[in-house]
Design a protein around this motif. Structure first.
Motif: not given
Length: 339
Positions: A67-73
């Motif tokens: 799980l990781r932080e949301y990134q653009h695209h």
């Protein structure tokens, strides 16, 4: 802006007795082209990419890796809303990618693509790009399919692997009859057909000069929401600026309309360049709004250099997105409503 250019007279159709010979020759031609590309372009790419094809093609999978932080695209469907609500920061599930994936080539083979002011036509650049990428993918156990568009979607090649399938695809591109109609390109038809056909998430290469009636922009954006879409834009230098060639006849490849223009007129060349520049700006904005990456291939450019510039751009974009993601402390604007 219309795609004006000079076009030679259409050759007489072959007599029936020569059809088999012509088909055999075309098959041999496809083999010759692919072998040449394998020994030149593919060998260079192997050395430069060093096996890292993930920046070009991204697969899908079912096994959760992290799980990781949301990134653009990022695909919003992969957001873990429980973790997002608990940490007050958007997080996405990252899956282990499948070793096998399907890639599709949506090929615009309309009359405007059959143009080139130099040694190569846009159609030849398209064929070489497809041959290289398809062979690169199939060598790593992946499958490739294609949809061919002339005056409409007339050919669909199912996604399969292996070198013979790549040869079949290349042969299908090279042996198409010359279009005789005068209708304009409707790229939206090709994109809508792909949206209906492609059920599983895939990597989709839309190979076109994007000289088309309007309306395709929205469909391209919708396709990019479900698939990994790359717009492969074909262009020729003469479509951006006219040289001083004096009085020349030009013909619109798709409507058949003809004009006699004086390219010696500096004012005419400036007007042409201004209209071309505006079309360039509008096209690039449309591709950005659709949320797709763009690879530009020029008839006077080097295919390997273009592919390498594209992969480097995607690497830098991924790194900058990751760095920016570490500083987020709230949901992105376009996700707040969904939350």
């Amino acid at each position: 802006m219309k795609n004006w250019f000079r076009k030679s007279a259409q050759a007489d159709a072959p007599v029936p007795a020569l059809v088999a010979t012509a088909q055999a020759g075309a098959a041999a031609g496809a083999e010759h082209v692919l072998r040449r590309l394998e020994w030149t372009v593919l060998r260079r790419l192997d050395g430069l990419l060093q096996g890292d094809y993930r920046t070009l093609m991204r697969g899908t999978g079912m096994d959760l890796a992290e799980l990781r932080e949301y990134q653009h695209h990022d695909d919003v469907r992969h957001i873990d809303w429980n973790v997002t609500a608990r940490l007050q920061m958007p997080h996405v599930r990252v899956f282990t990618e499948d070793r096998e994936m399907a890639s599709w080539f949506l090929l615009d083979l309309s009359p405007s693509v059959d143009f080139g002011s130099g040694d190569q036509r846009k159609s030849q650049v398209s064929s070489e790009f497809v041959a290289v990428l398809a062979r690169m993918l199939t060598r790593h156990g992946n499958r490739v399919g294609a949809m061919l568009y002339g005056s409409g979607v007339d050919t669909v090649l199912p996604a399969r692997g292996g070198r013979p399938h790549v040869l079949h695809l290349l042969h299908a591109m090279q042996t198409r009859p010359e279009a005789t109609g005068t209708t304009t390109t409707r790229l939206d038809e090709l994109l809508q057909s792909a949206a209906r056909l492609l059920r599983r998430r895939s990597t989709v290469f839309v190979v076109s000069d994007f000289i088309s009636e309007s309306g395709w922009e929205k469909t391209l954006g919708q396709l990019a929401q479900r698939h990994e879409v790359v717009a492969v834009r074909l262009l020729d230098p003469m479509e951006l600026a006219l040289p001083d060639l004096g009085l020349i006849p030009i013909r619109d490849a798709e409507t058949g309309e003809q004009l006699l223009v004086d390219t010696h007129d500096a004012g005419f060349r400036r007007r042409f360049a201004r209209i071309a520049a505006q079309r360039e700006a509008d096209l690039r904005q449309a591709l950005v709004r659709a949320g797709v990456d763009t690879l530009e291939l020029s008839t006077d450019g080097d295919l390997v250099d273009a592919i390498m510039r594209f992969t480097e751009l995607r690497k830098r974009r991924g790194q900058s997105s990751g760095a920016a993601g570490k500083g987020r402390r709230s949901l992105p604007d376009h996700l707040k409503a969904a939350a």
